[in-house]
Design a protein around this motif. Structure first.
Motif, PDB file in Angstrom:
ATOM      1  N   THR A  96     -20.709  13.244   4.006  1.00 36.78           N
ATOM      2  CA  THR A  96     -20.049  14.325   4.748  1.00 36.78           C
ATOM      3  C   THR A  96     -18.645  13.934   5.184  1.00 36.78           C
ATOM      4  OG1 THR A  96     -22.182  15.138   5.544  1.00 36.78           O
ATOM      5  CG2 THR A  96     -20.217  15.855   6.732  1.00 36.78           C
ATOM      6  N   GLU A  97     -18.484  12.720   5.712  1.00 39.52           N
ATOM      7  CA  GLU A  97     -17.175  12.318   6.216  1.00 39.52           C
ATOM      8  C   GLU A  97     -16.148  12.202   5.079  1.00 39.52           C
ATOM      9  OE1 GLU A  97     -19.780   8.539   6.063  1.00 39.52           O
ATOM     10  OE2 GLU A  97     -19.984  10.678   6.526  1.00 39.52           O
ATOM     11  N   ARG A  98     -16.611  11.769   3.891  1.00 40.86           N
ATOM     12  CA  ARG A  98     -15.690  11.670   2.735  1.00 40.86           C
ATOM     13  C   ARG A  98     -15.317  13.064   2.243  1.00 40.86           C
ATOM     14  NH1 ARG A  98     -12.452  11.782  -0.458  1.00 40.86           N
ATOM     15  NH2 ARG A  98     -11.916  10.337  -2.154  1.00 40.86           N
ATOM     16  N   LEU A  99     -16.258  13.976   2.206  1.00 40.10           N
ATOM     17  CA  LEU A  99     -15.976  15.357   1.808  1.00 40.10           C
ATOM     18  C   LEU A  99     -15.006  16.000   2.785  1.00 40.10           C
ATOM     19  CD1 LEU A  99     -16.455  17.798  -0.015  1.00 40.10           C
ATOM     20  CD2 LEU A  99     -18.503  18.317   1.345  1.00 40.10           C
ATOM     21  N   ALA A 100     -15.158  15.703   4.072  1.00 37.60           N
ATOM     22  CA  ALA A 100     -14.249  16.270   5.079  1.00 37.60           C
ATOM     23  C   ALA A 100     -12.813  15.833   4.822  1.00 37.60           C
ATOM     24  CB  ALA A 100     -14.701  15.862   6.476  1.00 37.60           C
ATOM     25  N   ARG A 101     -12.614  14.563   4.417  1.00 37.76           N
ATOM     26  CA  ARG A 101     -11.254  14.081   4.119  1.00 37.76           C
ATOM     27  C   ARG A 101     -10.689  14.796   2.894  1.00 37.76           C
ATOM     28  NH1 ARG A 101     -13.432   8.893   5.099  1.00 37.76           N
ATOM     29  NH2 ARG A 101     -13.175   8.285   2.911  1.00 37.76           N
ATOM     30  N   THR A 102     -11.538  15.014   1.909  1.00 37.36           N
ATOM     31  CA  THR A 102     -11.106  15.746   0.721  1.00 37.36           C
ATOM     32  C   THR A 102     -10.678  17.166   1.078  1.00 37.36           C
ATOM     33  OG1 THR A 102     -12.442  14.458  -0.831  1.00 37.36           O
ATOM     34  CG2 THR A 102     -11.919  16.716  -1.477  1.00 37.36           C
ATOM     35  N   ILE A 103     -11.454  17.820   1.905  1.00 41.55           N
ATOM     36  CA  ILE A 103     -11.128  19.189   2.317  1.00 41.55           C
ATOM     37  C   ILE A 103      -9.795  19.227   3.053  1.00 41.55           C
ATOM     38  CG2 ILE A 103     -11.825  21.067   3.861  1.00 41.55           C
ATOM     39  CD1 ILE A 103     -14.735  20.400   3.089  1.00 41.55           C
ATOM     40  N   GLU A 104      -9.548  18.242   3.904  1.00 43.86           N
ATOM     41  CA  GLU A 104      -8.269  18.176   4.617  1.00 43.86           C
ATOM     42  C   GLU A 104      -7.111  18.069   3.628  1.00 43.86           C
ATOM     43  OE1 GLU A 104      -8.362  14.990   7.382  1.00 43.86           O
ATOM     44  OE2 GLU A 104      -9.985  15.861   8.596  1.00 43.86           O
ATOM     45  N   ARG A 105      -7.274  17.228   2.607  1.00 42.02           N
ATOM     46  CA  ARG A 105      -6.218  17.093   1.593  1.00 42.02           C
ATOM     47  C   ARG A 105      -5.995  18.411   0.860  1.00 42.02           C
ATOM     48  NH1 ARG A 105      -9.117  12.316  -0.195  1.00 42.02           N
ATOM     49  NH2 ARG A 105      -8.303  10.457   0.821  1.00 42.02           N
ATOM     50  N   LEU A 106      -7.082  19.081   0.501  1.00 39.55           N
ATOM     51  CA  LEU A 106      -6.967  20.342  -0.225  1.00 39.55           C
ATOM     52  C   LEU A 106      -6.272  21.411   0.617  1.00 39.55           C
ATOM     53  CD1 LEU A 106     -10.517  20.449  -1.861  1.00 39.55           C
ATOM     54  CD2 LEU A 106      -8.344  20.084  -3.053  1.00 39.55           C
ATOM     55  N   GLN A 107      -6.601  21.452   1.894  1.00 39.98           N
ATOM     56  CA  GLN A 107      -6.004  22.457   2.768  1.00 39.98           C
ATOM     57  C   GLN A 107      -4.521  22.191   3.020  1.00 39.98           C
ATOM     58  OE1 GLN A 107      -8.767  22.086   6.043  1.00 39.98           O
ATOM     59  NE2 GLN A 107      -9.968  23.865   5.378  1.00 39.98           N
ATOM     60  N   ARG A 108      -4.122  20.906   2.947  1.00 38.46           N
ATOM     61  CA  ARG A 108      -2.712  20.557   3.159  1.00 38.46           C
ATOM     62  C   ARG A 108      -1.892  20.625   1.874  1.00 38.46           C
ATOM     63  NH1 ARG A 108      -4.754  15.920   5.936  1.00 38.46           N
ATOM     64  NH2 ARG A 108      -3.995  14.678   4.190  1.00 38.46           N
ATOM     65  N   ALA A 109      -2.566  20.677   0.735  1.00 36.85           N
ATOM     66  CA  ALA A 109      -1.860  20.618  -0.556  1.00 36.85           C
ATOM     67  C   ALA A 109      -0.946  21.827  -0.736  1.00 36.85           C
ATOM     68  CB  ALA A 109      -2.867  20.559  -1.698  1.00 36.85           C
ATOM     69  N   PRO A 110       0.255  21.614  -1.258  1.00 37.04           N
ATOM     70  CA  PRO A 110       1.161  22.743  -1.505  1.00 37.04           C
ATOM     71  C   PRO A 110       0.586  23.679  -2.546  1.00 37.04           C
ATOM     72  CG  PRO A 110       2.010  20.736  -2.508  1.00 37.04           C
ATOM     73  CD  PRO A 110       0.846  20.334  -1.669  1.00 37.04           C
ATOM     74  N   VAL A 111       0.872  24.953  -2.396  1.00 35.61           N
ATOM     75  CA  VAL A 111       0.358  25.974  -3.308  1.00 35.61           C
ATOM     76  C   VAL A 111       1.488  26.423  -4.233  1.00 35.61           C
ATOM     77  CG1 VAL A 111      -0.691  28.248  -3.507  1.00 35.61           C
ATOM     78  CG2 VAL A 111      -1.310  26.750  -1.595  1.00 35.61           C
ATOM     79  N   ALA A 112       1.315  26.222  -5.522  1.00 36.29           N
ATOM     80  CA  ALA A 112       2.302  26.680  -6.500  1.00 36.29           C
ATOM     81  C   ALA A 112       2.025  28.137  -6.857  1.00 36.29           C
ATOM     82  CB  ALA A 112       2.244  25.815  -7.753  1.00 36.29           C
ATOM     83  N   ALA A 113       3.060  28.843  -7.241  1.00 38.79           N
ATOM     84  CA  ALA A 113       2.897  30.266  -7.577  1.00 38.79           C
ATOM     85  C   ALA A 113       2.309  30.440  -8.964  1.00 38.79           C
ATOM     86  CB  ALA A 113       4.242  30.974  -7.480  1.00 38.79           C
ATOM     87  N   VAL A 114       2.725  29.605  -9.907  1.00 39.26           N
ATOM     88  CA  VAL A 114       2.280  29.744 -11.294  1.00 39.26           C
ATOM     89  C   VAL A 114       2.042  28.355 -11.878  1.00 39.26           C
ATOM     90  CG1 VAL A 114       3.502  31.921 -11.694  1.00 39.26           C
ATOM     91  CG2 VAL A 114       4.651  29.735 -12.182  1.00 39.26           C
ATOM     92  N   SER A 115       1.411  28.352 -13.027  1.00 38.10           N
ATOM     93  CA  SER A 115       1.263  27.118 -13.784  1.00 38.10           C
ATOM     94  C   SER A 115       2.453  26.987 -14.729  1.00 38.10           C
ATOM     95  CB  SER A 115      -0.041  27.147 -14.585  1.00 38.10           C
ATOM     96  OG  SER A 115      -0.138  26.008 -15.402  1.00 38.10           O
ATOM     97  N   THR A 116       2.860  25.749 -15.000  1.00 44.81           N
ATOM     98  CA  THR A 116       3.977  25.511 -15.908  1.00 44.81           C
ATOM     99  C   THR A 116       3.563  24.498 -16.967  1.00 44.81           C
ATOM    100  OG1 THR A 116       4.859  23.666 -14.617  1.00 44.81           O
ATOM    101  CG2 THR A 116       5.615  25.901 -14.028  1.00 44.81           C
ATOM    102  N   GLU A 117       4.345  24.417 -18.044  1.00 46.51           N
ATOM    103  CA  GLU A 117       4.081  23.414 -19.059  1.00 46.51           C
ATOM    104  C   GLU A 117       4.159  22.018 -18.451  1.00 46.51           C
ATOM    105  OE1 GLU A 117       6.498  23.812 -22.506  1.00 46.51           O
ATOM    106  OE2 GLU A 117       5.646  25.737 -23.094  1.00 46.51           O
ATOM    107  N   GLN A 118       5.095  21.818 -17.502  1.00 44.38           N
ATOM    108  CA  GLN A 118       5.259  20.502 -16.893  1.00 44.38           C
ATOM    109  C   GLN A 118       4.042  20.119 -16.067  1.00 44.38           C
ATOM    110  OE1 GLN A 118       7.510  22.936 -16.854  1.00 44.38           O
ATOM    111  NE2 GLN A 118       9.213  22.052 -18.039  1.00 44.38           N
ATOM    112  N   SER A 119       3.513  21.053 -15.271  1.00 43.67           N
ATOM    113  CA  SER A 119       2.345  20.736 -14.448  1.00 43.67           C
ATOM    114  C   SER A 119       1.114  20.509 -15.312  1.00 43.67           C
ATOM    115  CB  SER A 119       2.091  21.857 -13.429  1.00 43.67           C
ATOM    116  OG  SER A 119       1.833  23.089 -14.071  1.00 43.67           O
TER     117      SER A 119
END
Length: 266
Positions: free
Chosen positions: A113-136
């Motif tokens: 649970t504690e490891r999943l909680a850290r993952t969720i925190e990272r996901l919630q803080r991650a920047p959101v891109a508008a679209v996918s690109t060839e570079q990404s």
């Protein structure tokens, strides 16, 4: 604000259920839109739902988690950002360094649970891109390739092919590599196409690539490898999709965005 959604791909039902319950408790806003048991279903459901997050078991039937992620990097629509990917694995700590080196998140079975909680925190803080690109998409593909190499337990050097043993019906033929225009995966077989005819073999594309001279044979899609000197021209259609036309063959071949860099000079 759009409600975040996720897909859980885990072939062990009790682990999938446990992960989904933990996600609901720790991240109640997250909607689980699909819970699948194999890689082929994970790929199909991801393209259908276009989730924000994918929890991918590394070892699944059909396609493993790395293969699913690679396929999605090729097939993901340009109008949507690539999903965040969290790999769920039973690998030991030494192997997990491969994920850390590529800055891709992972969870070790059984998920704590504690490891999943850290993952969720990272996901919630991650920047959101508008679209996918060839570079990404290319960056993700490169990271996955490095992880796959690191997780390979032994480096097996397969012999370089000089010719292909292929069949037409019940007759076995020896096909010179110089005569092959392209290889293309087709369900349980791989098509071996020359200017005169077409053969079938059972060797997967992935194995073929380990035995071919990659300066002569170029992978243009996860399911297609072409003879480079057979390429007549490459161009993009109105939707931005790149296509190849080969000498001595009328069939146009699509190039995935992961491999368009091969044709920048053309």
């Amino acid at each position: 604000m759009k409600q975040p959604c996720a897909i859980v791909a885990e072939d062990e039902p009790h682990l999938a259920h446990s992960l989904q319950q933990a996600l609901q408790q720790l991240w109640p806003e997250l909607q689980i839109v699909a819970n699948v048991r194999d890689g082929v279903s994970a790929h199909a459901q991801a393209l259908s739902h276009l989730p924000d997050v994918l929890f991918l078991d590394i070892r699944m039937p059909g396609m493993n988690g790395l293969e699913v992620a690679n396929a999605l990097a090729e097939d993901w629509p340009d109008t949507h950002a690539l999903p965040h990917i969290v790999f769920v694995t039973a690998y030991d700590q030494y192997a997990l360094q491969a994920f850390e080196a590529q800055a891709l998140d992972y969870l070790v079975k059984p998920v704590r649970t504690e490891r999943l909680a850290r993952t969720i925190e990272r996901l919630q803080r991650a920047p959101v891109a508008a679209v996918s690109t060839e570079q990404s998409a290319h960056a993700l593909h490169t990271s996955l390739h490095q992880i796959e190499r690191a997780l390979t337990t032994r480096d097996v050097q397969l012999p370089r092919l000089q010719a292909i043993q292929a069949s037409i019906g019940t007759v076995l033929h020896r096909v010179a590599l110089d005569d092959v225009l392209f290889f293309a995966a087709a369900e349980k077989y791989v098509r071996v196409v020359t200017a005169e005819r077409e053969y079938l073999i059972r060797t997967p594309i992935k194995t073929l690539l380990q035995q071919l001279d990659t300066s002569q044979f170029w992978q243009i899609h996860r399911s297609t490898v072409v003879q480079s000197r057979a390429i007549a021209w490459a161009n993009r259609d109105a939707n931005g999709k790149m296509w190849l036309r080969l000498n001595q063959h009328p069939e146009p071949l699509g190039v995935s965005r992961l491999h368009t860099d091969l044709f920048k000079a053309m």
